[in-house]
Structures are given as C-alpha cells and as structure tokens.
Design a protein around this motif. Structure first.
Motif, mmCIF file in Angstrom:
data_model
loop_
_atom_site.group_PDB
_atom_site.id
_atom_site.type_symbol
_atom_site.label_atom_id
_atom_site.label_comp_id
_atom_site.label_asym_id
_atom_site.label_seq_id
_atom_site.Cartn_x
_atom_site.Cartn_y
_atom_site.Cartn_z
ATOM 1 N N GLN A 4 113.580 21.288 49.006
ATOM 2 C CA GLN A 4 113.710 22.044 47.773
ATOM 3 C C GLN A 4 114.789 21.440 46.892
ATOM 4 O O GLN A 4 114.608 21.292 45.694
ATOM 5 N N LYS A 5 115.883 21.060 47.479
ATOM 6 C CA LYS A 5 116.975 20.467 46.723
ATOM 7 C C LYS A 5 116.534 19.163 46.071
ATOM 8 O O LYS A 5 116.804 18.912 44.899
ATOM 9 N N LEU A 6 115.829 18.314 46.803
ATOM 10 C CA LEU A 6 115.348 17.042 46.269
ATOM 11 C C LEU A 6 114.330 17.274 45.160
ATOM 12 O O LEU A 6 114.351 16.594 44.135
ATOM 13 N N ARG A 133 129.038 25.567 51.443
ATOM 14 C CA ARG A 133 128.934 26.122 50.101
ATOM 15 C C ARG A 133 127.622 25.750 49.400
ATOM 16 O O ARG A 133 127.010 26.563 48.724
ATOM 17 N N GLN A 134 127.191 24.499 49.552
ATOM 18 C CA GLN A 134 125.959 24.069 48.900
ATOM 19 C C GLN A 134 124.759 24.829 49.462
ATOM 20 O O GLN A 134 123.873 25.258 48.717
ATOM 21 N N ALA A 135 124.762 25.012 50.778
ATOM 22 C CA ALA A 135 123.671 25.772 51.401
ATOM 23 C C ALA A 135 123.692 27.231 50.947
ATOM 24 O O ALA A 135 122.645 27.849 50.782
ATOM 25 N N THR A 172 128.478 25.931 40.704
ATOM 26 C CA THR A 172 129.152 24.645 40.882
ATOM 27 C C THR A 172 130.556 24.693 40.283
ATOM 28 O O THR A 172 131.518 24.167 40.853
ATOM 29 N N LYS A 173 130.698 25.348 39.133
ATOM 30 C CA LYS A 173 132.009 25.462 38.489
ATOM 31 C C LYS A 173 132.976 26.292 39.336
ATOM 32 O O LYS A 173 134.184 26.127 39.249
#
Length: 216
Positions: A4-6, A133-135, A172-173
C-alpha cells in the motif's frame, strides 16, 4: 502495508508527472511492465496505484486498449488547494466528511468491511506496541479509509482518499511527537469500531467528533 505504501508513492508520482506535462490529457500511459521498471515496484503496487487514480477520475482504464489520462481533471485543482491550505481549514472539512462517512458506515457496513476495519485497527495497535511511527500513520489512515469504503458512498470515499494525502503530510510534520498521540487516542478508535459494529449511529458520531476534535 508495504504494498500500500509503495502504491501510494507510485500514485503520487504519476499525479505529479501529469501536472508536469509528461502525460497530457488523452495520452495513453505505459503498460504495466514498463511502469514496473520506471518506478521499480512490483505489479501489485502498479495495479493498486492505477486503480486509485482511476477511482479519482485522473486515469481511465479501457479494456483491451490500455490506460489513458482523462480529458477533464477538475479534481487536480482541489488537490493543489489541499496542498497549500491551512490545516485548521482542512480539519473543518474533514470533520464534516468523517461524520457523514461514519453515519453511513454504521448503516451500510457488511461483515467483510467490518473485518477490514478491524484488521487496520489491530495493525494500529501493533504499531503502537512496536513504537513504529510510520506503521502507525499507515494503519490509522487505512482504518479511516476502510470506514469510508464501508459507507458505500463512492464520492465520499474518493473525497476522503484525497484528504488522506493531506492528513499523511500533517502526521509527518508531527513526527517529533513520536507515537504518543496515536497511543492516547487508540481507545477512542476501538470505541468507534465497536459503535459501528453495533450500529450505534449517535455514539459513533460522538466518538469521531472526539477523535477529530483532538486532531487524532
């Protein structure tokens, strides 16, 4: 999650290349094998990216002919506005959108869609435990996106898909804050899932207001 990320990265790159004029309205984009080489991803990521762009009205898939850039793309104007909009303005619209989505999801969800929502809720919890965090970001957005699909309103789901890019940028910020805000709000997300499952409309709308009121 990785696929999904890709696919999201591929989708964003194709959007940008259309904006830059590499692909013009009416142009046929390259076939899957060439796109796989260009973006260095697998077939499933390409197909998911093409599907999301077709749902957004940016691309048009014609069976047996290929995939073409749509002639009319008013949606791109909205995308550009979202990129530069103040987050407080974005959040006001997001609240209106999510409250309606949640209401419809309570009324219309299927058992399969409920399982999909629960899957991303569990992935969100596991990401918090792993302090990834990304997950967390991916699972949170996918959780809300699954609710949007459960609304059975394609227009609302597509609008939320566009908002998800802005929401991701906001998360992200806040990277310096780690996973704290995900952890603090997780019980609310679990409560929201239970309210949708039990078809408790008023309770579900109250919970989503709590989540969004704290920018979770």
């Amino acid at each position: 999650m990785e696929n999904q990320k890709l696919s999201e990265k591929v989708s964003a790159r194709i959007r940008q290349e259309i904006l830059d004029g590499r692909y013009k309205a009416g142009d046929k984009i390259p076939a899957e094998p060439e796109l796989m080489k260009t973006y260095e991803v697998g077939r499933s990521s390409i197909r998911e990216a093409i599907k999301s762009l077709a749902m957004a009205g940016i691309l048009k898939v014609q069976q047996g002919l290929g995939t073409f850039v749509n002639e009319l793309q008013p949606e791109e104007n909205m995308t550009q506005r979202l990129r530069v909009a103040d987050f407080d303005e974005i959040n006001v619209v997001r609240k209106l959108l999510e409250e309606e989505i949640v209401k419809l999801a309570v009324e219309n969800h299927t058992a399969t869609e409920l399982s999909e929502i629960e899957k991303h809720l569990n992935l969100r919890k596991q990401a918090i435990i792993n302090e990834d965090r990304q997950a967390c970001t991916n699972a949170d957005i996918s959780f809300h996106m699954a609710i949007a699909h459960a609304s059975h309103n394609k227009v609302l789901a597509e609008l939320y898909q566009n908002f998800s890019y802005t929401i991701r940028a906001f998360f992200t910020k806040r990277e310096a804050q780690g996973i704290g805000h995900f952890a603090i709000s997780h019980h609310l997300h679990e409560d929201l899932f239970r309210a949708i499952k039990a078809r408790r409309k008023k309770q579900a709308q109250y919970i989503i207001r709590e989540i969004l009121g704290n920018n979770y």
